[in-house]
Write a protein that holds these residues in place. Structure first.
Motif, PDB file in Angstrom:
ATOM      1  N   LEU B 173       0.812  -1.213   0.000  1.00  0.00           N
ATOM      2  CA  LEU B 173       0.000   0.000   0.000  1.00  0.00           C
ATOM      3  C   LEU B 173       0.844   1.260   0.000  1.00  0.00           C
ATOM      4  N   VAL B 174       1.931   1.245   0.756  1.00  0.00           N
ATOM      5  CA  VAL B 174       2.686   2.479   0.929  1.00  0.00           C
ATOM      6  C   VAL B 174       3.786   2.555  -0.119  1.00  0.00           C
ATOM      7  N   THR B 175       3.406   2.810  -1.364  1.00  0.00           N
ATOM      8  CA  THR B 175       4.410   3.026  -2.396  1.00  0.00           C
ATOM      9  C   THR B 175       4.080   4.347  -3.076  1.00  0.00           C
ATOM     10  N   SER B 185     -12.092   8.203 -11.237  1.00  0.00           N
ATOM     11  CA  SER B 185     -12.337   9.634 -11.261  1.00  0.00           C
ATOM     12  C   SER B 185     -13.775   9.876 -10.846  1.00  0.00           C
ATOM     13  N   LEU B 186     -13.934  10.845  -9.963  1.00  0.00           N
ATOM     14  CA  LEU B 186     -15.244  11.108  -9.390  1.00  0.00           C
ATOM     15  C   LEU B 186     -15.556  12.588  -9.631  1.00  0.00           C
ATOM     16  N   GLY B 187     -16.395  12.863 -10.584  1.00  0.00           N
ATOM     17  CA  GLY B 187     -16.756  14.252 -10.877  1.00  0.00           C
ATOM     18  C   GLY B 187     -15.553  15.098 -11.239  1.00  0.00           C
ATOM     19  N   GLY B 188     -14.666  14.538 -12.061  1.00  0.00           N
ATOM     20  CA  GLY B 188     -13.513  15.315 -12.496  1.00  0.00           C
ATOM     21  C   GLY B 188     -12.368  15.295 -11.497  1.00  0.00           C
ATOM     22  N   LEU B 189     -12.595  14.637 -10.341  1.00  0.00           N
ATOM     23  CA  LEU B 189     -11.561  14.606  -9.308  1.00  0.00           C
ATOM     24  C   LEU B 189     -10.951  13.203  -9.297  1.00  0.00           C
ATOM     25  N   GLY B 190      -9.690  13.071  -9.683  1.00  0.00           N
ATOM     26  CA  GLY B 190      -9.048  11.763  -9.684  1.00  0.00           C
ATOM     27  C   GLY B 190      -8.740  11.334  -8.269  1.00  0.00           C
ATOM     28  N   LEU B 191      -9.212  10.139  -7.878  1.00  0.00           N
ATOM     29  CA  LEU B 191      -8.992   9.681  -6.512  1.00  0.00           C
ATOM     30  C   LEU B 191      -7.988   8.538  -6.503  1.00  0.00           C
ATOM     31  N   SER B 192      -6.937   8.659  -5.678  1.00  0.00           N
ATOM     32  CA  SER B 192      -6.007   7.549  -5.543  1.00  0.00           C
ATOM     33  C   SER B 192      -6.554   6.583  -4.492  1.00  0.00           C
ATOM     34  N   LEU B 193      -5.922   5.413  -4.392  1.00  0.00           N
ATOM     35  CA  LEU B 193      -6.401   4.396  -3.437  1.00  0.00           C
ATOM     36  C   LEU B 193      -6.406   4.905  -1.998  1.00  0.00           C
ATOM     37  N   PRO B 194      -5.309   5.556  -1.535  1.00  0.00           N
ATOM     38  CA  PRO B 194      -5.353   6.088  -0.167  1.00  0.00           C
ATOM     39  C   PRO B 194      -6.473   7.109   0.016  1.00  0.00           C
ATOM     40  N   GLN B 195      -6.745   7.894  -1.022  1.00  0.00           N
ATOM     41  CA  GLN B 195      -7.821   8.875  -0.885  1.00  0.00           C
ATOM     42  C   GLN B 195      -9.170   8.194  -0.752  1.00  0.00           C
ATOM     43  N   MET B 196      -9.327   7.074  -1.476  1.00  0.00           N
ATOM     44  CA  MET B 196     -10.587   6.341  -1.352  1.00  0.00           C
ATOM     45  C   MET B 196     -10.729   5.769   0.051  1.00  0.00           C
ATOM     46  N   MET B 197      -9.623   5.226   0.578  1.00  0.00           N
ATOM     47  CA  MET B 197      -9.687   4.694   1.933  1.00  0.00           C
ATOM     48  C   MET B 197      -9.945   5.810   2.935  1.00  0.00           C
ATOM     49  N   ALA B 198      -9.307   6.962   2.697  1.00  0.00           N
ATOM     50  CA  ALA B 198      -9.513   8.102   3.592  1.00  0.00           C
ATOM     51  C   ALA B 198     -10.966   8.548   3.532  1.00  0.00           C
ATOM     52  N   ALA B 199     -11.549   8.499   2.323  1.00  0.00           N
ATOM     53  CA  ALA B 199     -12.943   8.917   2.175  1.00  0.00           C
ATOM     54  C   ALA B 199     -13.847   8.107   3.090  1.00  0.00           C
ATOM     55  N   VAL B 200     -13.535   6.810   3.256  1.00  0.00           N
ATOM     56  CA  VAL B 200     -14.352   5.973   4.138  1.00  0.00           C
ATOM     57  C   VAL B 200     -13.956   6.188   5.602  1.00  0.00           C
ATOM     58  N   LEU B 201     -12.654   6.122   5.870  1.00  0.00           N
ATOM     59  CA  LEU B 201     -12.207   6.133   7.268  1.00  0.00           C
ATOM     60  C   LEU B 201     -12.445   7.481   7.946  1.00  0.00           C
ATOM     61  N   PHE B 202     -12.260   8.588   7.201  1.00  0.00           N
ATOM     62  CA  PHE B 202     -12.441   9.906   7.807  1.00  0.00           C
ATOM     63  C   PHE B 202     -13.913  10.244   8.002  1.00  0.00           C
ATOM     64  N   LEU B 203     -14.787   9.417   7.415  1.00  0.00           N
ATOM     65  CA  LEU B 203     -16.222   9.648   7.592  1.00  0.00           C
ATOM     66  C   LEU B 203     -16.640   9.269   9.019  1.00  0.00           C
ATOM     67  N   TYR B 239     -13.011  17.218   6.473  1.00  0.00           N
ATOM     68  CA  TYR B 239     -13.129  15.992   5.690  1.00  0.00           C
ATOM     69  C   TYR B 239     -12.639  16.207   4.258  1.00  0.00           C
ATOM     70  N   PHE B 240     -13.185  17.248   3.609  1.00  0.00           N
ATOM     71  CA  PHE B 240     -12.799  17.458   2.211  1.00  0.00           C
ATOM     72  C   PHE B 240     -11.356  17.931   2.099  1.00  0.00           C
ATOM     73  N   GLY B 241     -10.929  18.739   3.057  1.00  0.00           N
ATOM     74  CA  GLY B 241      -9.556  19.226   3.004  1.00  0.00           C
ATOM     75  C   GLY B 241      -8.550  18.103   3.169  1.00  0.00           C
ATOM     76  N   LEU B 242      -8.778  17.230   4.161  1.00  0.00           N
ATOM     77  CA  LEU B 242      -7.777  16.213   4.485  1.00  0.00           C
ATOM     78  C   LEU B 242      -7.852  15.019   3.545  1.00  0.00           C
ATOM     79  N   ILE B 261       0.393   6.923   4.518  1.00  0.00           N
ATOM     80  CA  ILE B 261       0.857   6.305   5.767  1.00  0.00           C
ATOM     81  C   ILE B 261      -0.237   6.354   6.817  1.00  0.00           C
ATOM     82  N   PHE B 262      -0.842   7.524   6.943  1.00  0.00           N
ATOM     83  CA  PHE B 262      -1.856   7.761   7.955  1.00  0.00           C
ATOM     84  C   PHE B 262      -3.010   6.777   7.791  1.00  0.00           C
ATOM     85  N   VAL B 263      -3.493   6.675   6.550  1.00  0.00           N
ATOM     86  CA  VAL B 263      -4.628   5.802   6.272  1.00  0.00           C
ATOM     87  C   VAL B 263      -4.271   4.347   6.532  1.00  0.00           C
TER      88      VAL B 263
END
Lengths: 324, 394
Positions: B173-175, B185-203, B239-242, B261-263
């Motif tokens: 994961l950490v590469t 891509s979600l509404g023009g915003l490209g999401l990486s795997l950590p961002q997807m995990m953050a989207a769930v975990l930070f919720l 949430y959106f910032g981080l 790393i955080f995620v």
């Protein structure tokens, strides 16, 4: 009991499939495949060439299909070929696991008896000075991860400029800070430090669990009865308390194996001992997809099998639990 | 100038840490005076082990806070003449400054790097543990309270994550590629795997706070609305910032590597918290006060958050301390394998990794961060032990 084991085996198989699929998916992510293509064919390929290489080698077929093929291969004993070592993966993994097996064996030989001894001595008389000293030692040992204790031990015993070696020896060091030669022959000099490093971290946890379990048993009614009967204290500990106090630590020791896996990777990297952990690091950092996949099967299996053994063993050792 | 002796080095270090000693004195004097009004924390003052732990933890917290005042050099400042020099070497043309713990192989001050390194770990480890706790609580409470299919499904997922070897997960994961490459891509915003995990975990923290407010003020809409509004504005902003780096004000931001790393650390920790919370809930839900609340007609989430959770706080606080220590170790492990934030950052794990290559010749560069990491984790473990002892006395 048989049904219980079968049920557990079923869950275990499902878990193994899920986990290997996740690993398969993560290793086959787009950037990894691109790296693989460039490594295998030509580092300066254009995007179209990468695409056609991946197409030609079958990496563009659906992921589930390729996963199915890979699982089929594994079941038949075909683990693929390592792209870094240029050898069949099964051969590499088998050889390296053997080396790690020796490391694990010596770690267990050192760790388990000393941890149990510390735990029993501490839990025998709860709150005594022995208990406080040993408990603090166990806490300190769980607070020292391998990469910290390893560094400290190497400096103490295997540094020509600091620690104990310059005090006792004219030149050279007391022990070796590198265990590469231990793959040929294990000696105290080259193997003591890696074993001590790994044993130290796991020891504290097992000792604390043994202490808690021992302290609980020592307050039980039958121990009081034995004491009132006039049985001597050592005999109470050895004949009455010990047997019941060691059930809980058994589970803990079994569940330590997955932890040891992380420890193996750290220690083998730190001491450059070319076992399974070292191979995993090589596979991961060189994008050796098939080797990494096989390493992950081994890792996942170790975790699942130890969980199974600990569950079954717990039920078997503790007659009060009856599984229906 | 003469190099310092070992006594000189020790007194030099003690003097350099003066803001920490001052801070420790103020905190301990204040807490001791008010110990009878401070609940569990105040009771720590009757447990020597817990007190030592508290002192160690506070020491590093204050070091992180006052790092600019303590560290004589910047973390990346190089003085070429001092490459690999032994502890206590004077710095030429500096007016009496020393490399108190020597120089590393890039001629940077080992002592200053150790002090700067405390900052990242003391922000990341507690924050990651906190988010893991909220995720574990939000999922563990209903799993333990309702049981049934929900419990089976969540427990299976938790066991799945727990069976995943930590080190393998980190390597996969950490590469840098995974941190950067957009997956969907979600509404023009490209999401990486950590961002997807953050989207769930930070919720989970957001849901936690909203549920807390809703159950508390559910019957008083006049009080609920402003609090809920404030929580949602602040929460969604963070949430959106981080998670997505999409803060409209541009204040909150997380480096993609740091986020990765955080995620990963949160992901590894939350199943264990889930299991603990689930177990505690299953135990507590049979108590009389829970039945009383049920008879009163309270909703299940009110019972979970305001009846069960407060009564499970003892073991959870103890585990929180232990888990920060474990997270510190994990964070160091990542650094040890070179999977840290950025190659230059002075985190302890990475410094150990750099220093270990020259260990047998120049031991000082790796020893300092190793001892620092050990003392912080030891402090947290001793603190947890002290808290456990005191909370059992109730």
């Amino acid at each position: 009991m048989l049904l219980f084991v079968l049920k557990r085996l079923g869950v275990m198989l499902l878990t193994a499939l899920c986990l290997t699929f996740v690993v398969f998916w993560l290793t086959n992510l787009e950037p990894n495949l691109e790296k693989l293509a460039k490594e295998q064919a030509n580092a300066r390929m254009t995007d179209e060439q990468v695409e056609s290489w991946l197409e030609g080698h079958g990496y563009r077929r659906p992921l589930l299909l390729r996963y199915g093929e890979w699982v089929g291969g594994v079941v038949q004993g075909d683990l693929g070929t390592s792209s870094v070592f240029r050898k069949p993966v099964a051969e590499i993994v088998g050889e390296r696991l053997g080396y790690t097996g020796w490391l694990m064996f010596w770690v267990m030989v050192v760790m388990v008896p000393s941890a149990l001894l510390i735990g029993v001595l501490a839990g025998m008389r709860e709150g005594s000075r022995t208990d406080r000293t040993l408990s603090t030692f166990s806490i300190a040992s769980t607070a020292t991860p391998e990469y910290v204790s390893g560094v400290i031990l190497v400096v103490l015993f295997a540094s020509s400029r600091g620690g104990l070696s310059p005090i006792f020896l004219e030149r050279g060091t007391l022990l070796k800070g590198v265990a590469t030669s231990a793959t040929d022959s294990i000696t105290f000099e080259n193997f003591a430090l890696p074993v001590a490093t790994m044993a130290l971290y796991g020891m504290g946890y097992i000792a604390r669990m043994t202490r808690a379990s021992m302290a609980e048993v020592m307050t039980a009614q039958y121990i009081r009865t034995a004491r009132l009967k006039g049985v001597s204290f050592p005999s109470i500990v050895i004949r009455h308390a010990l047997r019941n106090a060691l059930i809980a630590p058994f589970t803990v020791i079994m569940l330590q194996f997955p932890w040891l896996l992380t420890g193996v990777v750290i220690v083998e990297t730190l001491f450059n001992y070319k076992g399974f952990g070292w191979t995993l690091v090589q596979a991961a950092s060189n994008n050796d997809i098939e080797l990494l996949l096989s390493c992950s099967i081994v890792a996942v299996l170790v975790v699942l099998v130890t969980q199974l053994i600990s569950d079954v063993g717990y039920v078997w050792l503790n007659p009060r639990i009856r599984v229906r | 100038m003469e190099p310092l002796s070992w006594g000189g080095i020790l007194s030099g270090i003690l003097v350099a840490f003066w803001p920490v000693w001052a801070g420790l004195a103020v905190i301990f004097a204040g807490s001791y005076a008010a110990r009878r009004h401070l609940g569990l924390y105040g009771k720590l003052f009757s447990s020597p082990i817990g007190l030592i732990g508290l002192a160690l933890v506070l020491f590093w917290a204050l070091t992180a806070l006052f790092a600019p005042q303590i560290a004589p050099f910047a973390p990346l400042e190089q003085i070429a003449a001092l490459k690999n020099k032994v502890p206590g070497t004077p710095v030429p043309d500096s007016g009496g400054l020393y490399y108190l713990l020597g120089g590393d192989n890039l001629a940077r001050d080992v002592f200053s790097r150790m002090v700067w390194g405390s900052q990242s770990v003391l922000i990341i480890a507690p924050a990651a543990t906190l988010i893991a706790f909220m995720a574990g609580i939000i999922l563990g409470l209903p799993a333990g309270y309702f049981g049934g299919r929900l419990d089976t499904a969540l427990s299976f997922l938790a066991n799945l994550v727990l069976a995943f070897p930590v080190i393998l997960l980190f390597y996969l994961l950490v590469t840098p590629e995974i941190a950067r490459e957009p997956m969907v891509s979600l509404g023009g915003l490209g999401l990486s795997l950590p961002q997807m995990m953050a989207a769930v975990l930070f919720l989970f923290p957001l849901v936690f706070v909203v549920m807390l407010l809703r159950t508390r003020f559910g019957r008083r809409p006049a009080q609920l609305a402003p609090r809920l509004g404030l929580a949602l504005v602040v929460g969604l902003w963070a949430y959106f910032g981080l998670a997505f780096n999409a803060d409209p004000l541009g204040v909150l931001y997380m480096d993609p590597f740091l986020l990765n790393i955080f995620v990963s650390v949160v992901f590894v920790n939350s199943p264990t918290v889930f299991r603990i919370v689930r177990g505690l809930t299953m135990d507590i839900k049979t108590r009389d006060y829970v039945s009383a609340a049920q008879t009163r007609g309270e909703g299940p989430w009110y019972i979970m958050l305001w009846e069960i959770l407060p009564n499970a706080r003892g073991p959870l606080i103890v585990d929180f301390c232990l888990r920060i220590g474990y997270t510190t170790i994990l964070f160091g492990t990542l650094g040890f394998f070179g999977l840290g934030i950025s190659p230059e950052s002075p985190t302890w794990g990475m410094t150990i990794n750099e220093g270990r290559r020259l260990l047998s010749v120049y031991p000082h560069a790796a020893i300092a961060p190793a001892v620092a990491l050990m003392s912080l984790v030891l402090g947290l473990n001793l603190l947890a032990d002290g808290l456990r002892e005191q909370s059992l006395k109730d």
